[in-house]
Design a protein around this motif. Structure first.
Motif, PDB file in Angstrom:
ATOM      1  N   THR A  27     -12.302   3.485  -1.364  1.00  0.00           N
ATOM      2  CA  THR A  27     -11.669   4.568  -0.616  1.00  0.00           C
ATOM      3  C   THR A  27     -10.189   4.638  -0.950  1.00  0.00           C
ATOM      4  O   THR A  27      -9.531   3.599  -1.078  1.00  0.00           O
ATOM      5  CB  THR A  27     -11.853   4.391   0.907  1.00  0.00           C
ATOM      6  N   PHE A  28      -9.699   5.858  -1.130  1.00  0.00           N
ATOM      7  CA  PHE A  28      -8.260   6.048  -1.259  1.00  0.00           C
ATOM      8  C   PHE A  28      -7.611   6.130   0.115  1.00  0.00           C
ATOM      9  O   PHE A  28      -6.612   5.484   0.385  1.00  0.00           O
ATOM     10  CB  PHE A  28      -7.947   7.340  -2.030  1.00  0.00           C
ATOM     11  N   HIS A  29      -8.200   6.953   0.991  1.00  0.00           N
ATOM     12  CA  HIS A  29      -7.512   7.269   2.241  1.00  0.00           C
ATOM     13  C   HIS A  29      -8.373   7.011   3.471  1.00  0.00           C
ATOM     14  O   HIS A  29      -9.535   7.409   3.523  1.00  0.00           O
ATOM     15  CB  HIS A  29      -7.064   8.734   2.235  1.00  0.00           C
ATOM     16  N   HIS A  30      -7.757   6.343   4.431  1.00  0.00           N
ATOM     17  CA  HIS A  30      -8.337   6.196   5.760  1.00  0.00           C
ATOM     18  C   HIS A  30      -7.865   7.380   6.603  1.00  0.00           C
ATOM     19  O   HIS A  30      -6.662   7.635   6.707  1.00  0.00           O
ATOM     20  CB  HIS A  30      -7.875   4.894   6.410  1.00  0.00           C
ATOM     21  N   ALA A  31      -8.814   8.087   7.204  1.00  0.00           N
ATOM     22  CA  ALA A  31      -8.457   9.249   8.014  1.00  0.00           C
ATOM     23  C   ALA A  31      -8.072   8.841   9.430  1.00  0.00           C
ATOM     24  O   ALA A  31      -7.153   9.406  10.028  1.00  0.00           O
ATOM     25  CB  ALA A  31      -9.619  10.238   8.055  1.00  0.00           C
ATOM     26  N   TYR A  55     -13.077   7.304   6.841  1.00  0.00           N
ATOM     27  CA  TYR A  55     -12.447   7.199   5.531  1.00  0.00           C
ATOM     28  C   TYR A  55     -13.202   8.044   4.511  1.00  0.00           C
ATOM     29  O   TYR A  55     -14.344   8.451   4.739  1.00  0.00           O
ATOM     30  CB  TYR A  55     -12.409   5.741   5.061  1.00  0.00           C
ATOM     31  N   CYS A  56     -12.542   8.323   3.398  1.00  0.00           N
ATOM     32  CA  CYS A  56     -13.151   9.071   2.293  1.00  0.00           C
ATOM     33  C   CYS A  56     -13.747   8.062   1.315  1.00  0.00           C
ATOM     34  O   CYS A  56     -13.037   7.208   0.798  1.00  0.00           O
ATOM     35  CB  CYS A  56     -12.106   9.928   1.584  1.00  0.00           C
ATOM     36  N   SER A  79       0.849  -1.189   0.000  1.00  0.00           N
ATOM     37  CA  SER A  79       0.000   0.000   0.000  1.00  0.00           C
ATOM     38  C   SER A  79       0.886   1.242   0.000  1.00  0.00           C
ATOM     39  O   SER A  79       2.079   1.183   0.319  1.00  0.00           O
ATOM     40  CB  SER A  79      -0.923   0.014   1.225  1.00  0.00           C
ATOM     41  N   HIS A  94       0.689   3.795   1.968  1.00  0.00           N
ATOM     42  CA  HIS A  94       0.827   4.472   3.261  1.00  0.00           C
ATOM     43  C   HIS A  94       1.095   3.492   4.397  1.00  0.00           C
ATOM     44  O   HIS A  94       0.224   2.710   4.783  1.00  0.00           O
ATOM     45  CB  HIS A  94      -0.442   5.270   3.568  1.00  0.00           C
ATOM     46  N   HIS A 135       1.818   2.633   8.396  1.00  0.00           N
ATOM     47  CA  HIS A 135       1.432   3.157   9.701  1.00  0.00           C
ATOM     48  C   HIS A 135       2.560   2.837  10.673  1.00  0.00           C
ATOM     49  O   HIS A 135       3.318   1.879  10.471  1.00  0.00           O
ATOM     50  CB  HIS A 135       0.136   2.507  10.201  1.00  0.00           C
ATOM     51  N   HIS A 157      -5.383   1.588  -1.782  1.00  0.00           N
ATOM     52  CA  HIS A 157      -4.345   2.613  -1.685  1.00  0.00           C
ATOM     53  C   HIS A 157      -3.837   2.741  -0.253  1.00  0.00           C
ATOM     54  O   HIS A 157      -2.690   3.127  -0.027  1.00  0.00           O
ATOM     55  CB  HIS A 157      -4.917   3.953  -2.163  1.00  0.00           C
ATOM     56  N   SER A 158      -4.712   2.435   0.697  1.00  0.00           N
ATOM     57  CA  SER A 158      -4.352   2.569   2.102  1.00  0.00           C
ATOM     58  C   SER A 158      -5.160   1.574   2.924  1.00  0.00           C
ATOM     59  O   SER A 158      -5.970   0.813   2.385  1.00  0.00           O
ATOM     60  CB  SER A 158      -4.602   4.001   2.590  1.00  0.00           C
TER      61      SER A 158
END
Length: 205
Positions: A159-163, A176-177, A27, A29, A31, A90-91
């Motif tokens: 979703t691309f990004h988890h907030a 997430y978005c 991925s 990103h 963590h 993506h994430s």
């Protein structure tokens, strides 16, 4: 991958990650936890495609300086619902105890990936979105190193990004978005982003 000096950023050598972890993509990103350890999710492609959950220990906690990738450990794998069409992601999310991965309807045609050089196709052209598929929510217990034995699904989205992801009162909460219909990301081509195609064609929620 290549190894660089973390102080000077000078190139040192090429590194064959297959010696430490067998996968094809990671991925975008990572963590990290309070100790500086890194966590990521990747994929192994093939007739038995799987999602790979991994931890890279902070080199200050044991690995030689500049050689932290050698401390990458496989925590476990989860089979893809369709081995010839694994999900693109993506994430991912992470909590104190769990990885959270959405196996979405955004899929990769592996057979086309295999032939893409011959066909002159881009990686983007090897992807497709199937709104008839559900999202499989994969919870992977990173403490006990196994998938949580509970089926969690949702209507189609990407979703691309988890907030943010966290645990509260016995629940896992994920921010997430959400894209209702991302297509195959043609709208993310730079020219399309400049002329507003992303805004006009992609449905977000």
């Amino acid at each position: 991958m290549v190894r660089i000096d973390i102080d000077t950023l000078d190139y040192l050598e090429k590194v064959d990650m297959r010696k430490y972890l067998s996968l094809h993509i990671y991925s975008a990103h990572y963590h990290s936890d309070a100790e500086g350890n890194l966590y990521n999710v990747g994929s192994m492609f093939g007739p038995s495609s799987r999602y790979v959950f991994a931890k890279t220990t902070n080199f200050l906690l044991g690995a030689p300086k500049g050689h932290n990738m050698e401390k990458t450990d496989l925590l476990g794998t989860v089979p893809a619902a369709d081995p010839w069409a694994p999900a693109y992601y993506h994430s991912f999310g992470i909590t104190e105890n769990y990885f959270v991965l959405f196996e979405s309807p955004e899929r990769i045609r592996l057979r086309k990936v295999i032939l893409k050089n011959l066909l002159g196709a881009t990686f983007n052209e090897c992807m497709y979105y199937d709104p008839s598929l559900q999202v499989n929510v994969i919870l992977f217990d990173r403490v006990n190193r196994k998938q949580v034995d509970r089926k969690i699904t949702s209507d189609a989205f990407f979703t691309f990004h988890h907030a943010n992801s966290y645990e509260k009162d016995g629940f896992v909460v994920v921010d997430y978005c959400k894209y209702d219909n991302p297509g195959n990301f043609d709208d993310l081509i730079l020219d399309h982003m400049r002329n507003g195609s992303l805004i006009s064609k992609v449905s977000m929620a």
